[in-house]
Motif scaffolding. Structure first.
Motif, PDB file in Angstrom:
ATOM      1  N   PHE B 328      39.222  45.895  43.678  1.00  0.00           N
ATOM      2  CA  PHE B 328      38.204  45.942  42.627  1.00  0.00           C
ATOM      3  C   PHE B 328      37.210  47.035  42.994  1.00  0.00           C
ATOM      4  O   PHE B 328      36.177  46.787  43.608  1.00  0.00           O
ATOM      5  CB  PHE B 328      37.516  44.588  42.487  1.00  0.00           C
ATOM      6  CG  PHE B 328      38.479  43.458  42.246  1.00  0.00           C
ATOM      7  CD1 PHE B 328      39.507  43.583  41.326  1.00  0.00           C
ATOM      8  CD2 PHE B 328      38.367  42.265  42.938  1.00  0.00           C
ATOM      9  CE1 PHE B 328      40.400  42.551  41.114  1.00  0.00           C
ATOM     10  CE2 PHE B 328      39.263  41.235  42.735  1.00  0.00           C
ATOM     11  CZ  PHE B 328      40.278  41.380  41.820  1.00  0.00           C
ATOM     12  N   ARG B 334      33.092  44.028  40.662  1.00  0.00           N
ATOM     13  CA  ARG B 334      33.390  43.298  41.893  1.00  0.00           C
ATOM     14  C   ARG B 334      32.329  42.239  42.170  1.00  0.00           C
ATOM     15  O   ARG B 334      32.635  41.091  42.467  1.00  0.00           O
ATOM     16  CB  ARG B 334      33.485  44.281  43.054  1.00  0.00           C
ATOM     17  CG  ARG B 334      33.932  43.636  44.344  1.00  0.00           C
ATOM     18  CD  ARG B 334      34.241  44.660  45.396  1.00  0.00           C
ATOM     19  NE  ARG B 334      33.073  45.388  45.836  1.00  0.00           N
ATOM     20  CZ  ARG B 334      32.946  46.708  45.769  1.00  0.00           C
ATOM     21  NH1 ARG B 334      33.905  47.443  45.261  1.00  0.00           N
ATOM     22  NH2 ARG B 334      31.848  47.295  46.194  1.00  0.00           N
ATOM     23  N   VAL B 337      32.752  39.418  39.840  1.00  0.00           N
ATOM     24  CA  VAL B 337      33.916  38.595  40.192  1.00  0.00           C
ATOM     25  C   VAL B 337      33.595  37.724  41.404  1.00  0.00           C
ATOM     26  O   VAL B 337      33.836  36.515  41.393  1.00  0.00           O
ATOM     27  CB  VAL B 337      35.159  39.470  40.488  1.00  0.00           C
ATOM     28  CG1 VAL B 337      36.277  38.640  41.103  1.00  0.00           C
ATOM     29  CG2 VAL B 337      35.645  40.148  39.218  1.00  0.00           C
ATOM     30  N   PHE B 352      40.382  44.413  34.753  1.00  0.00           N
ATOM     31  CA  PHE B 352      39.924  45.515  35.577  1.00  0.00           C
ATOM     32  C   PHE B 352      40.867  46.704  35.476  1.00  0.00           C
ATOM     33  O   PHE B 352      42.034  46.561  35.110  1.00  0.00           O
ATOM     34  CB  PHE B 352      39.713  45.094  37.044  1.00  0.00           C
ATOM     35  CG  PHE B 352      40.969  44.699  37.771  1.00  0.00           C
ATOM     36  CD1 PHE B 352      41.536  43.457  37.568  1.00  0.00           C
ATOM     37  CD2 PHE B 352      41.570  45.568  38.678  1.00  0.00           C
ATOM     38  CE1 PHE B 352      42.682  43.064  38.250  1.00  0.00           C
ATOM     39  CE2 PHE B 352      42.717  45.194  39.362  1.00  0.00           C
ATOM     40  CZ  PHE B 352      43.271  43.932  39.146  1.00  0.00           C
ATOM     41  N   TYR B 384      44.397  35.505  43.103  1.00  0.00           N
ATOM     42  CA  TYR B 384      44.200  36.278  41.877  1.00  0.00           C
ATOM     43  C   TYR B 384      45.574  36.530  41.283  1.00  0.00           C
ATOM     44  O   TYR B 384      46.439  37.089  41.942  1.00  0.00           O
ATOM     45  CB  TYR B 384      43.566  37.638  42.174  1.00  0.00           C
ATOM     46  CG  TYR B 384      42.186  37.567  42.783  1.00  0.00           C
ATOM     47  CD1 TYR B 384      41.054  37.583  41.971  1.00  0.00           C
ATOM     48  CD2 TYR B 384      42.022  37.510  44.160  1.00  0.00           C
ATOM     49  CE1 TYR B 384      39.785  37.537  42.537  1.00  0.00           C
ATOM     50  CE2 TYR B 384      40.757  37.451  44.721  1.00  0.00           C
ATOM     51  CZ  TYR B 384      39.645  37.472  43.913  1.00  0.00           C
ATOM     52  OH  TYR B 384      38.414  37.426  44.458  1.00  0.00           O
TER      53      TYR B 384
END
Lengths: 125, 631
Positions: B328, B334, B337, B352, B384
């Motif tokens: 990221f 970032r 997140v 992203f 993720y």
């Protein structure tokens, strides 16, 4: 006499606007693409430009014409109304960003256009 | 030391006493009894332990031989010395054969007698010792806790002890009739005799084995056998085997081993299951089209599957243990997140961008978070999962563009229609000539509007594929072309139209109306983009089951960039030229229709020189359902 520059790539639309405004006492100028519009605008310094957004030819669209004129000292005070077929947030934003003073959506009522123009320029002399 | 006892049996009383006196004087350690008759001597021997009998052969009543015999019944180890007269040598020999240890001739020399007695003592002592040790051995053998077998080179049992008899539930007597092989369980290898045989030939003279033996009652027991060969003068004489009952130990060990085996199997099964599950999971991860990254709570990458490598254009190995920042890259995103991660917002979804060099549009990935809990309910890892949404994004973008372009295309003619009709209705300063021109504008723009709407319907039908249905039949390609071309020839006198058709059959299985539309679109483009007139050539060839058709103009041509956009919807190479009308959908529709027919289309153009549009059409429809022929 107030000068109005009509910029549209379509001949019919230019004629329509021309007919709409001809009875009022304005001097009407026409351009059919971006470069022509810039040239006439710089030379004639019109009071108002009715500027179509979509003009693929010449590589300069309405937004760019507007942006250019608003940057130049000589032309920055010209009132610019964007003529757009697309009443979309993106285009309105682009128009504002380019420094347009107003916009007018196609298709339009000639009467309403006339009123808009006289609101901007005041009664024709 | 015990006092040795000697009994002198001599019927000559004087001699008897002489001998007694002589012996006592020679050795006071010897106690001497005397007797003048065998029967008297025997009664003494039966009461008292005597080491040596010294007896005359000739005695009244019972003679010396008989005495010795009788004496041995009471005291088997008693030694005897014979005194003989002249001419009794034969008797003396007989005596020796009977077991006497020596004989002394009359007249008796005391020293000789004493010497013989001494030898007798020694002999007796030795004998007793031997007997004792033999007894000890026998006792040890027969009472040993271990079973002992002695068997011949042929396997016949020669000696057995109580333990082995008890162990095998035989009587000792019955056991001695058996051969060692009789005790084995049939079929067990190697056999005891086979092993025993090796002891003779091999370097080792003993061997330890575990074996099963069969008891007299049929029961089978496990024993530990230590076997050795006994040799005399280097020659094998017999075998000895010591046998220890292992049944209990063996059973215990067996059950232990069984348990171990069972546990091992269970563990193996569990391990196998675990491995299978792991392989399964990793196979899923590997084959998953979705990218997957696993991080720890410090946002370090622990795992990255192949799909993630592809999507992110990274090397998994290089990414391991790296911070998630490598993925990221955008700081703002970032932080956003990681904030969600910190609050364990499971299922948080975000898009992203992946930086790419070679692609026209950025790669956009849509990710979703989830977490791994340990058994204590603590979050240990973060997952993720992501997939490529670039295409969706691109489609979205194109849809938006399509809508705005369509709106623009529709509003342009509408502007004229609405504007001029309002002018005609409201204004009184319109000349007759203008009146006519404005109505023409309205009419033209209405036609344009209708054509745009038709095109839009076509394109939407083509795009929605499923609902689009070709009505195919056999058409003559020449006739279709002719029909389309005729109005162009009439309306465009500046252009020369040439058609080159092959001589063979032009029948083709197509939707005639749609292919007619393709011709119309391509020819109208050729006409529009050669405003100064010129030749327009339509070339048609057939090869390999296809018609190859080209529409060639000598017009203004296109730049490479324009060519690349030619199939984009609403794209018009020269839209600003009012002389060139069109929706910008013609080529898209042509492409859709050609592909729908199983053909392909492509464009070549040179700016300022002209354009060639070529397409192919399969002549026969590919048979989707082959007929079953009946013979």
């Amino acid at each position: 006499m107030k000068k109005i520059l009509i910029v549209d790539d379509q001949m019919e639309v230019r004629e329509l606007i021309n007919v709409t405004l001809r009875s009022s006492n304005y001097k009407l100028l026409q351009a059919e693409n971006g470069p022509q519009a810039l040239e006439i605008a710089r030379k004639e310094l019109p009071d108002l430009i009715l500027l179509d957004v979509m003009m693929p030819k010449g590589g300069i669209d309405g937004f760019e014409v507007c942006e250019t004129l608003k940057k130049e000292t000589l032309t920055r005070d010209i009132h610019i109304v964007m003529l757009t077929a697309i009443q979309q947030e993106v285009d309105l934003q682009r128009g504002r960003k380019a420094g347009a003073d107003d916009y007018f959506t196609k298709p339009f009522s000639p009467l309403k256009l006339l009123k808009k123009v006289s609101d901007i320029l005041g009664d024709p002399e | 030391m015990r006092q040795r006892k000697v009994i002198i049996v001599e019927d000559e009383v004087v001699l008897c006493n002489l001998i007694k006196e002589g012996l006592t004087s020679l050795d006071d350690g010897i106690s001497v009894e005397t007797s003048n008759s065998a029967s008297e001597a025997l009664s003494i021997i039966q009461k008292t332990e005597i080491d040596i009998i010294v007896t005359d052969i000739r005695l009244p009543g019972m003679d010396g031989f008989q005495l010795i015999e009788k004496a041995k019944e009471t005291q088997p180890d008693i030694m005897s010395i014979i005194i003989t007269g002249h001419g009794d040598v034969d008797n003396a020999i007989e005596a020796i054969q009977l077991g006497a240890i020596n004989f002394i001739r009359k007249p008796v020399a005391m020293t000789d007698l004493y010497h013989a007695i001494k030898i007798g003592f020694d002999r007796r002592e030795l004998l007793l010792k031997l007997k004792d040790s033999e007894e000890r051995f026998r006792s040890a053998f027969s009472h040993a806790a271990a079973g002992i077998l002695i068997f011949s080179l042929e396997g016949d049992l020669q000696q057995v002890n109580q333990s082995i008899a008890k162990l095998l539930k035989y009587s000792e007597k019955k056991l001695l009739k058996k051969n060692i092989a009789d005790l084995e369980v049939r079929g067990d290898k190697p056999g005891i005799m086979a092993l025993a045989g090796k002891l003779i030939s091999g370097p080792q003279d003993h061997v330890h084995i575990e074996k099963r033996l069969k008891r007299n009652d049929g029961e089978i027991i496990w024993v530990n056998i230590s076997m050795s060969v006994v040799k005399f003068n280097d020659k094998p004489a017999y075998y000895t085997a010591q046998i220890i009952d292992m049944t209990e130990l063996h059973d215990y060990r067996e059950s232990l081993e069984h348990k171990v085996r069972e546990r091992t199997l269970e563990l193996n099964a569990a391990l196998h299951d675990a491995e299978e599950a792991r392989d399964h999971i990793s196979a899923i991860q590997r084959s998953m089209a979705d990218g997957m990254i696993v991080t720890d709570l410090e946002n370090r990458i622990l795992q990255l599957n192949p799909a993630a490598e592809d999507l992110l254009n990274v090397d998994a190995e290089k990414m391991l243990n790296q911070p998630i920042d490598k993925i990221f890259i955008d700081k703002e995103l970032r932080e956003e997140v990681l904030l969600h991660i910190r609050y364990l917002d499971v299922g948080y979804q975000f898009d992203f961008e992946v930086p790419t060099k070679n692609r026209k549009y950025p790669v956009i990935l849509r990710a979703r978070t989830s977490v791994i809990w340990d058994k204590n309910g603590k979050v240990t890892q973060i997952i993720y999962n992501f997939h490529d949404v670039s295409h969706e994004r691109e489609v979205d973008r194109m849809k938006t563009e399509f809508i705005s372009t369509a709106a623009h295309e529709l509003r342009s003619p509408l502007t004229s229609i609405k504007g001029f009709s309002e002018i005609l209705l409201m204004r009184d300063d319109i000349s007759k000539e203008e009146n006519m021109r404005f109505l023409t504008h309205i009419n033209n723009q209405a036609a344009k509007l209708s054509s745009i709407i038709n095109d839009l319907l076509d394109i939407s039908r083509i795009e929605s594929e499923t609902s689009y249905k070709l009505e195919k039949a056999t058409y003559n390609l020449g006739h279709i072309l002719e029909e389309v071309l005729q109005p162009f020839i009439e309306q465009h006198p500046k252009h020369r139209f040439e058609t080159i058709l092959p001589k063979e059959n032009l029948d083709i299985f197509i939707d005639g109306e749609k292919i007619g539309q393709v011709f119309k679109n391509l020819i109208s483009n050729a006409v529009k983009y050669s405003p100064d007139g010129g030749r327009i050539k339509i070339n048609c060839k057939s090869s390999g089951g296809f018609f190859n058709i080209s529409v060639i103009d000598e017009g203004i041509g296109m730049t490479r960039e324009q060519v690349s956009k030619v199939f984009d919807k609403f794209y018009r190479a020269d839209a600003s030229n009012t002389a060139i009308e069109g929706t910008g959908l013609g080529m898209s529709i042509a492409k859709g229709l050609i592909e729908e027919h199983g053909g392909s289309i492509h464009v070549e153009s040179e700016y300022g020189k002209g354009t060639i549009v070529s397409f192919t059409l399969p002549i026969e429809e590919k048979t989707k359902h082959s007929k079953i022929e009946t013979s």
